[in-house]
Design a protein around this motif. Structure first.
Motif, PDB file in Angstrom:
ATOM      1  N   VAL A  36       1.172  -0.673   0.309  1.00  0.00           N
ATOM      2  CA  VAL A  36      -0.174  -0.121  -0.226  1.00  0.00           C
ATOM      3  C   VAL A  36       0.831   1.420   0.140  1.00  0.00           C
ATOM      4  N   ASP A  37       1.412   2.272  -0.931  1.00  0.00           N
ATOM      5  CA  ASP A  37       2.038   3.026  -1.455  1.00  0.00           C
ATOM      6  C   ASP A  37       1.114   4.344   0.035  1.00  0.00           C
ATOM      7  N   ALA A  38       1.788   5.360  -0.318  1.00  0.00           N
ATOM      8  CA  ALA A  38       1.971   6.247   0.668  1.00  0.00           C
ATOM      9  C   ALA A  38       0.400   6.895   0.588  1.00  0.00           C
ATOM     10  N   ALA A  39      -0.182   7.314  -0.556  1.00  0.00           N
ATOM     11  CA  ALA A  39      -1.082   8.079  -0.762  1.00  0.00           C
ATOM     12  C   ALA A  39      -2.690   6.699  -0.266  1.00  0.00           C
ATOM     13  N   GLY A  40      -2.046   5.315  -0.338  1.00  0.00           N
ATOM     14  CA  GLY A  40      -3.286   4.274   0.243  1.00  0.00           C
ATOM     15  C   GLY A  40      -3.388   4.816   1.567  1.00  0.00           C
ATOM     16  N   VAL A  41      -1.849   4.659   1.950  1.00  0.00           N
ATOM     17  CA  VAL A  41      -1.971   4.641   3.784  1.00  0.00           C
ATOM     18  C   VAL A  41      -2.777   6.398   4.645  1.00  0.00           C
ATOM     19  N   ASP A  43      -9.037   2.599  -1.804  1.00  0.00           N
ATOM     20  CA  ASP A  43     -10.303   3.283  -2.325  1.00  0.00           C
ATOM     21  C   ASP A  43     -11.335   2.807  -2.658  1.00  0.00           C
ATOM     22  N   ASP A  44     -11.865   1.575  -2.598  1.00  0.00           N
ATOM     23  CA  ASP A  44     -12.287   0.434  -2.016  1.00  0.00           C
ATOM     24  C   ASP A  44     -14.067   0.594  -2.097  1.00  0.00           C
ATOM     25  N   PRO A  45     -14.559   1.171  -2.037  1.00  0.00           N
ATOM     26  CA  PRO A  45     -16.109   2.185  -1.399  1.00  0.00           C
ATOM     27  C   PRO A  45     -16.692   1.046   0.239  1.00  0.00           C
TER      28      PRO A  45
END
Length: 237
Positions: free
Chosen positions: A129-134, A174-176
């Motif tokens: 999980v990249d920084a944006a995901g975290v 970003d999974d709803p």
């Protein structure tokens, strides 16, 4: 121009009706068990109600298991069936779960106690999980009572979200379904969630606090133990 008597009566009737509607809506919002006032609108259909006590089970990919719980001695490790665990025996001290994003992996036995109090535990594999995901995951947790987040070693999917007896694993931040799961399970005090015993609510300690205990060190929490389980590890149920 002054109101006629008929007009004054009509105004009074309308006023009473409006007040009744406002009070009725407010009472409905306050008395729905499990309602949250900080859930995104996209997940509003997953608020638990007496007619729909476990809406998490309408979310594709959610798994569920009935656990009763119980404490183990200090320092004891538990042989959990799920990874990350979703319930069972746990440490007597809970991990502070007042919307904290921990930068280190947590000892599972403390985090499970947090879930017993109704918290949702968000975990992720820092290698996938990249920084944006975290940051996206942290935005769902920071400052939100009865949530906590931490990296988790050995995770078999990029992201795993768990509450007491429930788990959802996804690949993207970003999974709803993440918001739906949090809305459906966080502090779910509804009864009838588990067919094994319908007297149980969505988590064992309804009303349990997530506040700091003075024993659990938020700045330096007990860490996840990656060593093999000892022979005296306690079964989770």
């Amino acid at each position: 121009m002054a109101h006629t008597r008929h007009g004054r009566v009509l105004d009074a009737v309308i006023g009473v009706l409006v007040a009744a509607v406002v009070v009725g809506v407010g009472a409905f919002a306050l008395t729905r068990p499990g309602i949250t006032d900080d859930s995104p609108a996209s997940a509003s259909g997953f608020v638990p109600t007496t007619d729909d006590p476990d809406p998490a089970m309408r979310i594709p990919g959610v798994v569920k298991k009935f656990y009763v719980g119980g404490h183990v001695g200090p320092g004891k490790r538990v042989r959990y069936q799920f990874s990350p665990p979703i319930g069972g025996r746990h440490d007597a001290v809970w991990a502070t779960c007042t919307g904290i994003v921990y930068p280190v992996a947590l000892r599972s036995e403390n985090a499970v106690h947090s879930m017993e109090h109704g918290a949702v535990w968000v975990t992720y594999d820092p290698a996938r999980v990249d920084a944006a995901g975290v940051a996206a995951l942290a935005g769902r947790v920071q400052g939100r009572d009865h949530t906590l987040m931490s990296p988790y070693p050995t995770l078999d999917r990029p992201i795993s979200i768990q509450s007491w007896g429930h788990q959802l694993k996804v690949d993207r931040a970003d999974d709803p379904r993440i918001d739906e799961f949090i809305t459906a399970t966080r502090q779910n005090g509804q009864l009838g969630v588990y067919p094994e015993d319908r007297r149980y609510a969505g988590h064992p300690e309804v009303g349990g606090t997530c506040a700091a205990t003075g024993v659990y060190d938020v700045a330096d929490p007990p860490r996840f133990d990656t060593s093999p389980l000892p022979a005296d590890a306690v079964p989770d149920a």
